[in-house]
Structure formats: structure tokens, C-alpha cells
Scaffold this active site. Sequence first.
Site, short mmCIF file in Angstrom:
data_model
loop_
_atom_site.label_atom_id
_atom_site.label_comp_id
_atom_site.label_asym_id
_atom_site.label_seq_id
_atom_site.Cartn_x
_atom_site.Cartn_y
_atom_site.Cartn_z
CB CYS A 146 -0.95 -0.02 1.18
SG CYS A 146 -0.43 -1.05 2.57
CG HIS A 171 -1.03 3.48 4.39
ND1 HIS A 171 -1.73 3.11 5.52
CD2 HIS A 171 -0.48 2.35 3.89
CE1 HIS A 171 -1.62 1.79 5.68
NE2 HIS A 171 -0.88 1.30 4.69
N1 LIG Z 1 -4.47 -4.09 4.49
C1 LIG Z 1 -3.76 -3.43 3.60
O1 LIG Z 1 -3.71 -2.19 3.61
C2 LIG Z 1 -3.02 -4.19 2.54
C3 LIG Z 1 -2.48 -3.47 1.47
C4 LIG Z 1 -1.77 -4.15 0.48
C5 LIG Z 1 -1.62 -5.51 0.59
N2 LIG Z 1 -2.15 -6.19 1.64
C6 LIG Z 1 -1.98 -7.65 1.67
O2 LIG Z 1 -3.22 -8.24 1.38
C7 LIG Z 1 -3.33 -9.48 2.06
C8 LIG Z 1 -4.62 -9.47 2.88
O3 LIG Z 1 -4.53 -8.39 3.81
P1 LIG Z 1 -5.75 -7.93 4.71
O4 LIG Z 1 -5.27 -6.67 5.32
O5 LIG Z 1 -7.02 -7.93 3.97
O6 LIG Z 1 -5.75 -9.09 5.85
P2 LIG Z 1 -6.98 -9.64 6.71
O7 LIG Z 1 -7.95 -8.58 6.99
O8 LIG Z 1 -6.35 -10.34 7.85
O9 LIG Z 1 -7.67 -10.72 5.74
C9 LIG Z 1 -7.04 -11.93 5.38
C10 LIG Z 1 -7.92 -12.72 4.44
O10 LIG Z 1 -7.24 -13.92 4.09
C11 LIG Z 1 -8.10 -15.02 4.42
N3 LIG Z 1 -7.35 -16.22 4.81
C12 LIG Z 1 -6.66 -16.43 5.96
N4 LIG Z 1 -6.16 -17.68 5.97
C13 LIG Z 1 -6.54 -18.27 4.81
C14 LIG Z 1 -6.35 -19.55 4.26
N5 LIG Z 1 -5.63 -20.49 4.88
N6 LIG Z 1 -6.91 -19.83 3.06
C15 LIG Z 1 -7.62 -18.88 2.41
N7 LIG Z 1 -7.85 -17.65 2.87
C16 LIG Z 1 -7.29 -17.35 4.07
C17 LIG Z 1 -8.93 -14.50 5.56
O11 LIG Z 1 -10.11 -15.31 5.73
P3 LIG Z 1 -10.90 -15.40 7.14
O12 LIG Z 1 -12.00 -14.39 7.05
O13 LIG Z 1 -11.41 -16.78 7.17
O14 LIG Z 1 -9.92 -15.11 8.23
C18 LIG Z 1 -9.25 -13.12 5.06
O15 LIG Z 1 -10.25 -13.16 4.09
C19 LIG Z 1 -2.09 -9.62 2.92
O16 LIG Z 1 -1.15 -10.42 2.26
C20 LIG Z 1 -1.58 -8.21 3.01
O17 LIG Z 1 -0.19 -8.17 3.19
C21 LIG Z 1 -2.86 -5.56 2.60
#
Ligand SMILES: NC(=O)c1ccc[n+]([C@@H]2O[C@H](COP(=O)([O-])OP(=O)(O)OC[C@H]3O[C@@H](n4cnc5c(N)ncnc54)[C@H](OP(=O)(O)O)[C@@H]3O)[C@@H](O)[C@H]2O)c1
Lengths: 367, 367
Positions: free
Chosen positions: A144, A271
Site C-alpha cells: 500500500c 496511509h
Molecule cells: N491491508 C492493507 O492495507 C493491505 C495493502 C496491500 C496488501 N495487503 C496484503 O493483502 C493481504 C490481505 O490483507 P488484509 O489486510 O485484507 O488481511 P486480513 O484482513 O487479515 O484478511 C485476510 C484474508 O485472508 C483469508 N485467509 C486467511 N487464511 C486463509 C487460508 N488459509 N486460506 C484462504 N484464505 C485465508 C482471511 O479469511 P478469514 O476471514 O477466514 O480469516 C481473510 O479473508 C495480505 O497479504 C496483506 O499483506 C494488505
Amino acid sequence: MTVPGGERASAKPQPVRPTLAVVGATGAVGRVLVDLLATRADVWGEVRLFAGPEGIGTEVQVLGRSEPVRALEPGCFEGVDIALFEAPEDVVEEWAPLAVAAGAVAVDGSSAFRLHPDVPLVVPEINPSAARMRRIGIIAAPRCATLVLTVALAALHAEFGLSQLVVTAALAASGRGRIGVDTLRRQTAEVAGDPTVGTRTGDLRRAVSEQEDDPFEAPLAYNLLPWAGDTTEDGWSSEELGLRNETRKILGLPELPISATCLRVPVVSGHSLTVHAVFEREPDVHRVREILDSSAGVIVYDDPEKGEYPTPADVVGSDPTWVGRVRRSLDEPHGLELFLCGDNLRKGAALNCVQIAELVAAEGQAG
Amino acid sequence: MTVPGGERASAKPQPVRPTLAVVGATGAVGRVLVDLLATRADVWGEVRLFAGPEGIGTEVQVLGRSEPVRALEPGCFEGVDIALFEAPEDVVEEWAPLAVAAGAVAVDGSSAFRLHPDVPLVVPEINPSAARMRRIGIIAAPRCATLVLTVALAALHAEFGLSQLVVTAALAASGRGRIGVDTLRRQTAEVAGDPTVGTRTGDLRRAVSEQEDDPFEAPLAYNLLPWAGDTTEDGWSSEELGLRNETRKILGLPELPISATCLRVPVVSGHSLTVHAVFEREPDVHRVREILDSSAGVIVYDDPEKGEYPTPADVVGSDPTWVGRVRRSLDEPHGLELFLCGDNLRKGAALNCVQIAELVAAEGQAG
Ligand SMILES: NC(=O)c1ccc[n+]([C@@H]2O[C@H](COP(=O)([O-])OP(=O)(O)OC[C@H]3O[C@@H](n4cnc5c(N)ncnc54)[C@H](OP(=O)(O)O)[C@@H]3O)[C@@H](O)[C@H]2O)c1
Ligand SMILES: NC(=O)c1ccc[n+]([C@@H]2O[C@H](COP(=O)([O-])OP(=O)(O)OC[C@H]3O[C@@H](n4cnc5c(N)ncnc54)[C@H](OP(=O)(O)O)[C@@H]3O)[C@@H](O)[C@H]2O)c1
């Protein structure tokens, strides 16, 4: 996938609508992504949703339909054209190659493949054609903070030649996912109404409850942490090195000097970055504004005398990188100071992945 | 002022205890200052308290006594030896010279006299002897962010020779005084418990109530502002230019290149600074820690792997500048990165003024 076709054999065949998979559809990024689809061009056929243990079995509204959230399992990517991964790194490492093996193009929103030499790191406003260079079938989207930064800097670099960056990134709670936001909200409710908390050493630590899965090592409400990500060598965090390495890769400047410090701040989403940029050629402020104003995905909002500058509260829910506080460095003729602000869940994550998916889908149309 | 004396003429005469005045005793800084006196050396005789319209007529506990808060009026400084000003700039501009005319030494905690060529800008850990060079009877204390910064940098400069600074200062609400803290607490109570606020453009602006004397132009709860202070020329804020000019004056480096950006963050008290410092000589990190560890008023707290870094929640209520995240710049051999955190109301304001007053009182004793 069924092919909508005309009655008459002579009718121009309708293009097959590609099937999209979203892995992590219930996360902070995934939820925004699923909502975003309804606001974008209507190109998708089936949309298949996946999540982890908490999400499996729930239903999510996508493009006006209610879709079940499924578990990742062998064969789950059969028939998928493009698979978007907004899930933890280890999940992506395991499943993105399987999606590719099943015939899909994988778009990785995690940090699993960003620095892989055979994986393009794509910001559609900057290097759209790189998306075709996916030697192992995977395209990555930057983190991000990198997105907020590079969208604003790319055109300035083209004109003035970037030679150094010193960046402080104030990262919102949602950058740490759903649990990050939940933690900030819980702590905020715990401290709100206390008329003295935040004035004595450690009183905030006593005021907020500890939970086993707390993503932050200190209270975030009424506080900030000079740390985000994992530890690496020499005292740098993975967020800081990631921001540095991804910026270099996207701008095609593998040697660019970058010093980044990442803070975690008690902001829900959005951010913020302070940027000290030095260029090879002197950056005239008037011209800088012109360039930024005409850059795709950038808005200049900069008149402090009128109280006009971007803040997370104002940019959250919007797509561009907002630029304020544009000013020449006082002691460095080639230096420029900027303040950037962008929604880390939209352009910083979900939107950029959707844009990449649309690029890939358009290739299919063209072909 | 009565002189406590012995019964016998031959007894060593007891020194006269100086009379202290505190102007702005009911403000954010003033309240901390009055409390601080009880923790310092027992040198003061009478303590006379002054404030503005809200404070006049109230009683404040100081050194175990209850003292009335008075109005500034002609003759009010008669018999005062040292007058500490923790009041708005215009009040200090008017009354500090009157205190001097009445025979007092004035210590200015506002920005009224900081850059006056005949007024020393004093940080007792760095330039205590400058306090004697008070040609117009006034000694100034730097702004809070300057204090946090210079206390940490002075000894590093002595060893390695500072040649450039890029600083981002995340300023707490209390840096804007009592009203700043009240506003943050009120807004925090208004948004706490709302499960979605901070996720849609402008929803925070709708969630917080507006009040006529709001010191911030955007919500501060769940947000941050890339602005603090007044507007000046060329897009720089008075906080940013003040930090630059005061740092130059204290370190005796009138040409030092400094780029500063000041943010206002939803923290009650405790300013945080990210610092990119470049030196003439290569700063060995091991030696940097040694120097900082042995500097007066500095504590190094830096082991991110163990979750050890300073945060405002931990440093508030304490005196030192806390230093964390010490690391070498990756691309600049003479560059160093630091994170600093300090209580803006204590060392950043009240304590520094008390220390200056103690220096002046000690001159009296010695003479
Ligand atoms: N947040 C940001 O600003 C941002 C920006 C850029 C990139 N990212 C990247 O995007 C990704 C997701 O981030 P997030 O912030 O959205 O995290 P999050 O809110 O913790 O969401 C994680 C997601 O992954 C799913 N998940 C967890 N374990 C899994 C498994 N074993 N199999 C399939 N799905 C699974 C979760 O499902 P459940 O609902 O079942 O837990 C949830 O839908 C990360 O890699 C992060 O580094 C995030
Ligand atoms: N806050 C910081 O972190 C910080 C750090 C360094 C320096 N400073 C400087 O310290 C000064 C005080 O700041 P603050 O944050 O404590 O502000 P504050 O909370 O607003 O307090 C202002 C104080 O000045 C008094 N005052 C107002 N008008 C007055 C008048 N006409 N005559 C006498 N007293 C008057 C107020 O009295 P009432 O109670 O009657 O209003 C109050 O005691 C400012 O110049 C500020 O720039 C502040």
C-alpha cells in the site's frame, strides 16, 4: 463457465466472460475489493470467493448476487481465468502456483512474490505493459505505501530524474488487516471518556485490555508505534525495506537511495507519507503541480492558508493519491517536499489488483 | 520576601530564597510546571501564579501550598527574581519586558523571543553558559520538537559533525495546549463505539461536532493533519521553520540544511520525530549508541525484535528524549536514521524552563 451466444450462427460471437477468483474475500482488502467490482466495468462472468476458517461457509454480496465463501482445496481453481490473492503470504505462496497450474493468471496482493525476479510488479498507471511479462504466470501488486508513493512520483521522475528519497510513512490500522482495525476500535472505546489517560507513563498500557492475537506491541489508541512489519537485519523493518525495494523495482531505479521509516498510527484507513525527494534537475514548484495535476490517479489539494491539505479522513474511500504541502526544500536546490495520502485498502491494495485483473482480461478480449 | 535568618549574629547568613513567578500557570505547560517544582531542588521562596481570564481567581497547589492565581497588572512583578512565561506569544511580548523592568530575569517558553538576536536560546544539557548572555534580561526556551531533537543530536554533532537533517515531527494534541487535548478527547468520545467511522470519505467530519474554538481544521481523532502552526511564505508552517531555525541557533550551525515536516497526530502528549541525519564523518552505529547512552537527558531504548522502541504512551510523564530505531542509512555512508520521542510538556516545555530558572537561581547563590 457457460458461453452466452446468439441464436443465429451468423451473429458475432459474444466474448466469453472470464471467471474471477478472490482469495481472502472476507479480509480488510477482500471486502473492499468485492464491493469495488460493482463500480468497475462489467467484464466478469463467475466470481468465486475463498477465505480461511472464519470466512468459509458465510455468504458475501458480489455484483448483486450472494455468493458462498469456499475453502481452498485441490481443483478449486478449475475454470478460473484470473485469481486475485488478498490473503496471508504463506497462503499465496502455496496456492498461487496451483492457480497458475490450473490455467489461471494469479495476481498477488501479498508480499509473497513482489520481489521475485520473474514476477512483474505492476501499477497500471505506471507500467501496465509489465503485466504481460509474467514468466511464471504471476503478477504482483506492491504494498500500500509503495502504491501511494509511486503513483505520485513516477511522472515527477520522468521529468526531473529522481536521485534520492527520504520517506516517513504513517500507516493506518487497516494496513494490518481486519484485526488491526478491530484492535484500534476496541482500544479507542476503552480509553474514550477517561479524562486523564495519556498523561502518565504507562497509563495507556493499563487502560487497554490485552488480547492474545493483538497485532500491535503497544497500545495504538492515543499512541503511535515506530514499527510496522517484521524484523530484518540491521534494525530495518520489512515494511521499510519492502517500500524501498518495491519503489526501486517499479520505477526501474535499482540503485535509488531510499531511507524509509514506517510508523503505525491510530487512523482507521488511509496511509500518509512525508516525502523529501531530490532530483537530478531542479524541480520548479509550478511545473511540479502541473505534472501532478495531469498524472493519472493523482490529485493536488494544497492550500494550507485555506486549511486545504489531504488527511486520511478525507481521502479514505477515494481512489487517487492525494498530494499536499508541495514546497521546495529550503537548503537543497534540487529538493522537493511533499505530503501524500491515499486509501491503503483501495488503490493501495484492492483497486490496484482489480486494475491488473482488468488489464489481463482486456488482453483476452483483444486476442 | 522575608529573609530567614539565624538567632546569632555570627551564624552564616541564610541565602535569600528567590521569588518565582509563573505566567500561564493554568495551561497545559503551566500545570505540569507547577507540579514539577515539587520534584526539583528546594530553592524557591515565594511562588506567584498568573493566568488569563479563565484561571484568575482559582487556587492552584504548588509546593504543598494553595496559591491564588492572579491577573497580570502593573506592579505585579515587584520583588520577583525569575518570571517563567508559559502563556500565549502576545502576552509574553508585552509582559516579559515589564518583568525585566521590575528587576526579574524572564524565561520565555513561548515563541515570542526565541529567534531574537539578543536572547539566548537555552537547553541546559547543551548550552547552559548561554543563559548568562541575556543582554535584554530574557532567556528563551525552544519549542518542544526542537528540544526533543537537539537533546539527542548535540553530542552526535560534537563527535561526527552534523551536515544535514530531514525530520518528520508527529506532534501530540497537547502541543496545541489545553484546548488541543480537550478537542482530541471530545472527538475520541464521539467516534468511539461507531463500528464503521473512518472508512468512508468524510464520515469522520460528520461524526465529530464542530466547536467555535476548535484548534484543528480537520478531525484529529482517527486522523492526522499534515499541518501545525501558522502559515508562512512558500508553503512552510511556522512549526517547521521554527524547528529549523531554533535547531540551527542552539547547535550553533546557522547554515545547517534542515527539511522538516510537522504532522499533528491523535496522541495526547508525547512528540515523536523520525530523523534522517547526515554527518561529515561516518557515524559508527555502535559508537552512536555509546554517545547517546552517555548523553545527559537521553535514553536509548532500541531492540525491535523484543518489541522495544519508545512510544508516546511510554515516554509521557518522563524527562528524557528517548531514542529508538538507531540504524545506518542503507545508501548513504554518512547517514543515520533515528526515532525520537519525548514528553512535549515536560522536557519539551515546563522542565526546560525550570532548569533554566535553576541555572539563574544558582548564579545568584554563587555571586
Ligand atoms: N491491508 C492493507 O492495507 C493491505 C495493502 C496491500 C496488501 N495487503 C496484503 O493483502 C493481504 C490481505 O490483507 P488484509 O489486510 O485484507 O488481511 P486480513 O484482513 O487479515 O484478511 C485476510 C484474508 O485472508 C483469508 N485467509 C486467511 N487464511 C486463509 C487460508 N488459509 N486460506 C484462504 N484464505 C485465508 C482471511 O479469511 P478469514 O476471514 O477466514 O480469516 C481473510 O479473508 C495480505 O497479504 C496483506 O499483506 C494488505
Ligand atoms: N504545549 C506545548 O507542548 C508547548 C511546548 C513548548 C512551548 N509551549 C508554549 O507555551 C505557551 C503555553 O502553551 P500551553 O500549551 O500551555 O497553552 P494553553 O494550555 O492554552 O495555556 C495558556 C496559558 O496562558 C494563560 N493565559 C492566556 N491569556 C493570558 C493573559 N492574557 N494573561 C496571562 N495569562 C494568560 C492561560 O490562562 P487561562 O487558564 O486563564 O486561559 C493558560 O494558563 C505557549 O506560548 C506555547 O507556544 C507549549
